[in-house]
Design an enzyme around this catalytic site. Structure first.
Site, PDB file in Angstrom:
ATOM      1  CB  ALA A 164      32.132  31.005  32.543  1.00  9.43           C
ATOM      2  N   GLY A 165      29.474  28.613  31.478  1.00 12.03           N
ATOM      3  CA  GLY A 165      29.117  27.767  30.334  1.00 12.03           C
ATOM      4  C   GLY A 165      28.650  28.587  29.140  1.00 12.03           C
ATOM      5  N   GLY A 166      27.812  29.568  29.368  1.00 14.94           N
ATOM      6  CA  GLY A 166      27.339  30.421  28.270  1.00 14.94           C
ATOM      7  C   GLY A 166      28.496  31.180  27.643  1.00 14.94           C
ATOM      8  CB  SER A 167      31.420  32.890  29.136  1.00 19.05           C
ATOM      9  OG  SER A 167      30.624  33.695  29.963  1.00 19.05           O
ATOM     10  CB  ALA A 189      22.212  28.960  35.664  1.00 17.05           C
ATOM     11  N   GLY A 215      27.771  28.766  37.530  1.00 13.05           N
ATOM     12  CA  GLY A 215      28.920  29.512  38.040  1.00 13.05           C
ATOM     13  C   GLY A 215      30.226  29.076  37.397  1.00 13.05           C
ATOM     14  N   PRO A 246      27.704  22.853  33.245  1.00 10.09           N
ATOM     15  CG  PRO A 246      28.105  22.878  35.540  1.00 10.09           C
ATOM     16  CD  PRO A 246      28.728  22.494  34.242  1.00 10.09           C
ATOM     17  CG  ASP A 259      32.882  35.058  33.437  1.00  9.17           C
ATOM     18  OD1 ASP A 259      33.639  35.818  34.062  1.00  9.17           O
ATOM     19  OD2 ASP A 259      31.903  34.487  33.946  1.00  9.17           O
ATOM     20  CE  LYS A 298      33.612  31.838  35.751  1.00  5.84           C
ATOM     21  NZ  LYS A 298      33.069  31.982  37.097  1.00  5.84           N
TER      22      LYS A 298
HETATM   23  O1  C5P Z   1      29.111  40.202  32.127  1.00  2.00           O
HETATM   24  P1  C5P Z   1      28.039  39.213  32.354  1.00  2.00           P
HETATM   25  O2  C5P Z   1      26.915  39.325  31.330  1.00  2.00           O
HETATM   26  O3  C5P Z   1      28.502  37.816  32.477  1.00  2.00           O
HETATM   27  O4  C5P Z   1      27.383  39.575  33.740  1.00  2.00           O
HETATM   28  C1  C5P Z   1      26.156  39.053  34.180  1.00  2.00           C
HETATM   29  C2  C5P Z   1      25.669  39.850  35.374  1.00  2.00           C
HETATM   30  O5  C5P Z   1      26.512  39.615  36.509  1.00  2.00           O
HETATM   31  C3  C5P Z   1      25.708  41.356  35.181  1.00  2.00           C
HETATM   32  O6  C5P Z   1      24.533  41.828  34.598  1.00  2.00           O
HETATM   33  C4  C5P Z   1      25.871  41.863  36.602  1.00  2.00           C
HETATM   34  O7  C5P Z   1      24.630  41.839  37.282  1.00  2.00           O
HETATM   35  C5  C5P Z   1      26.739  40.791  37.247  1.00  2.00           C
HETATM   36  N1  C5P Z   1      28.189  41.137  37.236  1.00  2.00           N
HETATM   37  C6  C5P Z   1      28.651  42.150  38.062  1.00  2.00           C
HETATM   38  N2  C5P Z   1      29.982  42.464  38.057  1.00  2.00           N
HETATM   39  C7  C5P Z   1      30.845  41.789  37.264  1.00  2.00           C
HETATM   40  C8  C5P Z   1      30.388  40.761  36.410  1.00  2.00           C
HETATM   41  C9  C5P Z   1      29.047  40.457  36.416  1.00  2.00           C
HETATM   42  O8  C5P Z   1      27.877  42.766  38.805  1.00  2.00           O
HETATM   43  N3  C5P Z   1      32.144  42.115  37.293  1.00  2.00           N
END
Ligand code: C5P
Length: 301
Positions: free
Chosen positions: A104-107, A100, A102, A98, A140, A10
């Protein structure tokens, strides 16, 4: 039976961030777009659980979290628990998004795994339950299921499709080193101690999407995390400057970075921008387009 499910990376066309909530997450108003850089997750029947990962030459396989830790393991456990069955399958992830970065590869991997295992285990999970499990896995992940172009609210997990009939061309400049999303959000808080609890709206950008005009869209692209990402990685602002000098309509850090994305007027224009980056020594530069579909089965045998 073997299923392969493809899920997209994304880009956040608009990432409006508010002051942190009590649970530590930030309220978002974001506009996601799924683009054609995708990971494939393949699952087949097995008596136990195994997870393998293949990566392209340019990616460091050691950066992929090992078994037990991977978001795909968690996705399998949650789906299996929901249905009261054992999480057994042979799973392999073929990465192109890629790590980490930005994007959302893991997602994407989690979303693909949910769709693939739902088929493999023949459990017929409702869309509502799949989205709920996806939201538990990460902010994500629901969008990686939905794909297309969508508005994300809450912490990003509440997604609503936006009509988008255009094809938007992007260049993605991949950085050799990843960035930690929590660290970027923490730095956002330091830079914005008086942020409003209400994230900024995306009305102008949504109108530009509706019009289908790339120049308008370029004018309204916005990422509230960009300043924090630049502070942590000052080289990124040079990357943005280079792309804009070389003809991109606009450059933007993707999500929490460090991937930088560049909107171009056409596929040819995108290829020219990409060639300029390659000539400057950037090794991984991808031309792609959006919107594309969310997690979907591409092969089953
Ligand atoms: O939800 P996800 O596991 O992808 O989020 C990873 C980290 O990114 C969270 O632990 C948080 O530190 C930060 N995050 C946030 N606010 C969001 C989404 C992510 O602070 N809306």
């Amino acid at each position: 039976m073997t299923y392969t499910v493809r899920a997209p990376a994304k880009i956040n066309l608009h990432l409006g961030v508010g002051a942190p909530r009590e649970d530590g997450f930030h309220p978002l108003l974001t506009v996601y777009q799924a683009v054609g850089i995708c990971d494939d997750v393949t699952v087949s029947r097995s008596a136990g659980w195994s997870l393998g990962v293949t990566v392209p030459d340019w990616m460091d396989p050691d950066l992929v979290p090992v078994i037990g830790d991977n978001i795909v393991d968690r996705a399998a456990r949650l789906l299996a628990e929901h249905h009261g069955i054992d999480a057994v399958a042979e799973v392999s992830i073929a990465k192109s998004i890629p790590i980490a970065g930005g994007m959302a590869g893991g997602s994407a991997d989690a979303a693909a795994a949910l769709v693939a295992l739902d088929r493999l285990w023949e459990v017929d999970t409702s869309d509502e339950d799949l989205l709920r499990i996806a939201a538990e896995l990460g902010s994500d992940v629901p969008f990686a299921l939905l794909g297309g172009t969508a508005i994300g609210t809450g912490r990003g997990e509440l997604v609503e499709r936006v009509r988008d009939d255009a094809t938007w061309w992007w260049v993605a400049v991949i950085s050799p080193e990843g960035m930690s999303t929590p660290a970027v959000y923490r730095h956002f808080d330091e830079l914005n101690p008086h942020a409003s609890p209400e994230p900024p709206d995306a009305d102008d950008l949504l109108a530009a999407i509706d019009e289908g005009d790339a120049h308008d869209l370029a004018a309204y692209l916005r990422n509230d995390l960009q300043e924090a990402a630049f502070d942590l990685r000052p080289d990124l602002s040079d990357v943005i400057d280079l792309g804009e000098r070389e003809g991109a309509l606009r450059g933007l850090v993707s999500g929490s970075g460090p991937t930088c994305v560049f909107l171009s007027e056409s596929s040819d224009a995108a290829r020219e921008v990409a060639a300029a980056f390659t000539a400057e020594g950037h090794e991984v530069v991808l031309v792609t387009h959006g919107p594309v579909a969310g997690a979907h089965v591409v092969t089953y045998v």
